[in-house]
Design a protein around this motif. Structure first.
Motif, PDB file in Angstrom:
ATOM      1  N   ASP A 142      27.986   3.261   9.292  1.00  0.00           N
ATOM      2  CA  ASP A 142      29.055   2.326  10.154  1.00  0.00           C
ATOM      3  C   ASP A 142      30.280   3.176  10.427  1.00  0.00           C
ATOM      4  O   ASP A 142      31.048   3.206  11.204  1.00  0.00           O
TER       5      ASP A 142
ATOM      6  N   GLY B 204      30.715  -3.293  13.677  1.00  0.00           N
ATOM      7  CA  GLY B 204      29.653  -3.003  14.442  1.00  0.00           C
ATOM      8  C   GLY B 204      30.174  -3.318  16.033  1.00  0.00           C
ATOM      9  O   GLY B 204      30.031  -2.460  16.830  1.00  0.00           O
TER      10      GLY B 204
ATOM     11  N   ASN C  43      23.723  -1.333  18.858  1.00  0.00           N
ATOM     12  CA  ASN C  43      24.341  -2.425  18.180  1.00  0.00           C
ATOM     13  C   ASN C  43      24.361  -3.715  18.587  1.00  0.00           C
ATOM     14  O   ASN C  43      23.806  -4.774  18.296  1.00  0.00           O
TER      15      ASN C  43
END
Length: 604
Positions: free
Chosen positions: A429, A566, A493
């Motif tokens: 991430d 996210g 996502n």
């Protein structure tokens, strides 16, 4: 800061090239010109028609026999030449014999130059107004006495040649030098050339800026009446060039000049004296061409920018002051050594503009660096907090297994694997978010391919959950410019969050559609939705940590935001592509459960 350097150099080029010589600019050049004074020559003398002469000889104009008597006095003293700056374009009707007497004095004595002027003829056409024929014939030469006034009314220049088709007149000063045998060669005549124009208008050539020797009264003057009555010694007159003209204020023949002001005007006869002196010394001045001003402005600005790159802010400020002083010095040297009037204000303006813009850019860079440092600190705090948890869990599980002495079983390995996967997801991430913020290609691509690719990646997860994953695509191309990999990851996502919330047997919809000038990718689920109080924080970093502990939807928010990055990644990618990402703010009801997120991007 390369773009800022290009902007400043371009501004310097534009300021130098478009210099319009306004009042402030002209005043600055006048100040520099006032530093270039010189001693008045001993052999140029002004015989002044001044207030004492008017008081003694009566009101103006005087009889022409008075001028004849003056010429006789000057001839007896042995002057070299006389410029009689008196308009004699009409005959003396009250004393008709005076013109002949004055002509006889002119022929018998020293060479005399008389003035010619431009007048308006029939129909408004310009034409020359010469002295009456008998006087014009008796004179050695005629010369025009026009002085060029700038827009601010200041006399800074003359044209050395003026006239009409077939007949040109030298300037009064040039004609006087000619009769005295001191005229410069025609090939060496200074001034900027003016191409001849078609038609019969008044033509002018050899435009030269006057290099004034000093303020009004700088050249030696003697009173007209004193010469006429013999009170001026012959030794003071012998061998000199004499200019006879009005200096009395009431006669109105006076001009503001760079060496004077509106309160101390310079008589026209002294302006001619300055031109005589400058031509004889070979002095000339001209205004700089646009390319010359632009070249100097770019050069000085470029040197300043090179220095600012290597100096501290305080040193840079000192450098700007030095550069401004150097620019003023360079302008003065160009005027004194080469006779070129550079425009100082565009140069100084470019330098003055460079420092604040450069300082602003430096402060902006420092601000961005500070923001990046704080972001990095936040990331490291986050890593230290959240990534320690799965790593600590793995260590604890391994130690418990070792202490038990049991054989490895599938449950233990699964738990270890889950914690390891979470650590990898956290690291990934961060890498993807950094790439979204600081990189990404800008290539043309079809969003239909992006949607199809993202749906394909999430299809196995939907199948495993028994969730129906629908995909709605338009028939026409949906072309945008961007990074395909980043856009696919952002849509993945949103899809993974939707699948995580949607109950088994539900439906997740992914649709691509036009919205005005944008393309919209929308992901809708049938989950519990997002509470109103938590919606403003969904796209902030580490939203998981900011959700209220007692919120009934805490688990939902944690699942949607994952590690807290996210949705931040989704919005970052959208903004990086000139678009936006957000949650559909429609009401949450039992009839319309779930949430809908969208990404809108401008069409290519």
């Amino acid at each position: 800061m390369r773009w800022l350097a290009v902007l400043l150099l371009g501004t310097a080029l534009l300021l130098g090239w478009t210099d319009g010589r306004g009042r402030l600019e002209s005043a600055a050049i006048d100040q520099l010109a006032s530093l270039n004074g010189r001693p008045a020559p001993d052999d140029i003398l002004i015989v002044a028609i001044d207030e004492p002469s008017l008081a003694a000889l009566g009101r103006w104009p005087w009889r022409r026999t008075v001028h004849a008597a003056l010429l006789d006095r000057l001839a007896q003293a042995g002057v070299r030449g006389v410029g009689l700056d008196v308009i004699l374009s009409e005959p003396d009707r009250e004393h008709p014999h005076d013109d002949a007497l004055l002509a006889e004095a002119m022929r018998a004595g020293v060479p005399v130059v008389l003035p010619a002027i431009m007048a308006m003829g029939p129909g408004g056409a310009p034409q020359a107004a010469e002295p009456v024929p008998v006087l014009a014939t008796a004179s050695k030469a005629l010369g025009h006495i026009h002085v060029e006034l700038d827009a601010d009314g200041v006399a800074r220049s003359v044209f050395l040649k003026e006239g009409g088709p077939g007949r040109w007149w030298d300037h009064f000063a040039l004609a006087l030098l000619g009769v005295a045998g001191q005229s410069p060669h025609a090939a060496d005549l200074p001034g900027q050339r003016r191409p001849p124009k078609a038609g019969t208008g008044w033509l002018r050539d050899h435009w030269t800026q006057i290099p004034y020797a000093g303020p009004p009264g700088h050249f030696r003057r003697v009173s007209y009446v004193d010469v006429l009555e013999g009170r001026v010694p012959a030794a003071l007159l012998r061998g000199r060039l004499v200019l006879v003209g009005a200096t009395a204020v009431g006669l109105g023949d006076a001009y503001p000049t760079p060496m004077s002001s509106h309160d101390a005007l310079m008589p026209g006869v002294e302006v001619s004296a300055n031109v005589v002196d400058a031509l004889r010394r070979g002095l000339s001045q001209r205004r700089a061409e646009a390319w010359e001003n632009a070249a100097v402005a770019v050069l000085m600005t470029g040197l300043l920018l090179l220095g600012l790159q290597r100096l501290s802010p305080w040193q840079g400020l000192c450098l700007v002051a030095v550069a401004m002083a150097a620019t003023a010095g360079l302008t003065w040297l160009a005027l004194r050594m080469a006779g070129v009037q550079l425009s100082p204000l565009p140069l100084l303006g470019a330098l003055a503009l460079a420092y604040p813009l450069w300082s602003w850019r430096r402060l902006e860079a420092a601000r961005l660096q500070e923001a990046l440092r704080r972001e990095q600190e936040a990331v490291w705090r986050f890593i230290a907090h959240d990534m320690r948890a799965p790593q600590s869990a793995i260590v604890a599980l391994v130690r418990r297994w070792r202490a038990s002495g049991d054989a490895l079983d599938g449950e233990l390995l699964s738990r270890v694997e889950a914690h390891a996967q979470r650590s990898l997801a956290l690291a990934d991430d961060h890498v993807q978010l950094a790439r979204a913020r600081h990189g990404g290609a800008q290539d043309p691509l079809d969003l239909r391919d992006v949607v199809a690719d993202a749906v394909d990646q999430q299809w196995p997860l939907a199948e495993a959950r028994g969730v129906r994953l629908s995909c709605e695509l338009p028939d026409d191309e949906a072309v945008v410019r961007g990074d395909r990999a980043l856009l696919v990851r952002a849509l993945v996502n949103l899809l993974s969050n939707a699948l995580r919330f949607t109950p088994d047997g539900g439906t997740v919809r992914c649709a691509l559609s036009p919205q005005g000038r944008d393309w919209e990718m929308r992901v809708s689920d049938e989950g519990p939705g997002v509470p109103v109080e938590l919606r403003p924080r969904l796209f902030q970093p580490f939203a998981q940590a900011m959700s209220a502990p007692d919120s009934p939807d805490r688990a939902a928010v944690q699942a949607a935001s994952g590690a807290g990055l996210g949705l931040v990644f989704v919005r970052t990618v959208a903004e990086r592509h000139g678009g936006r990402a957000d949650l559909d703010s429609g009401p949450r009801t039992s009839a319309h459960p779930g949430a809908a997120f969208f990404i809108r991007l401008p069409r290519a």
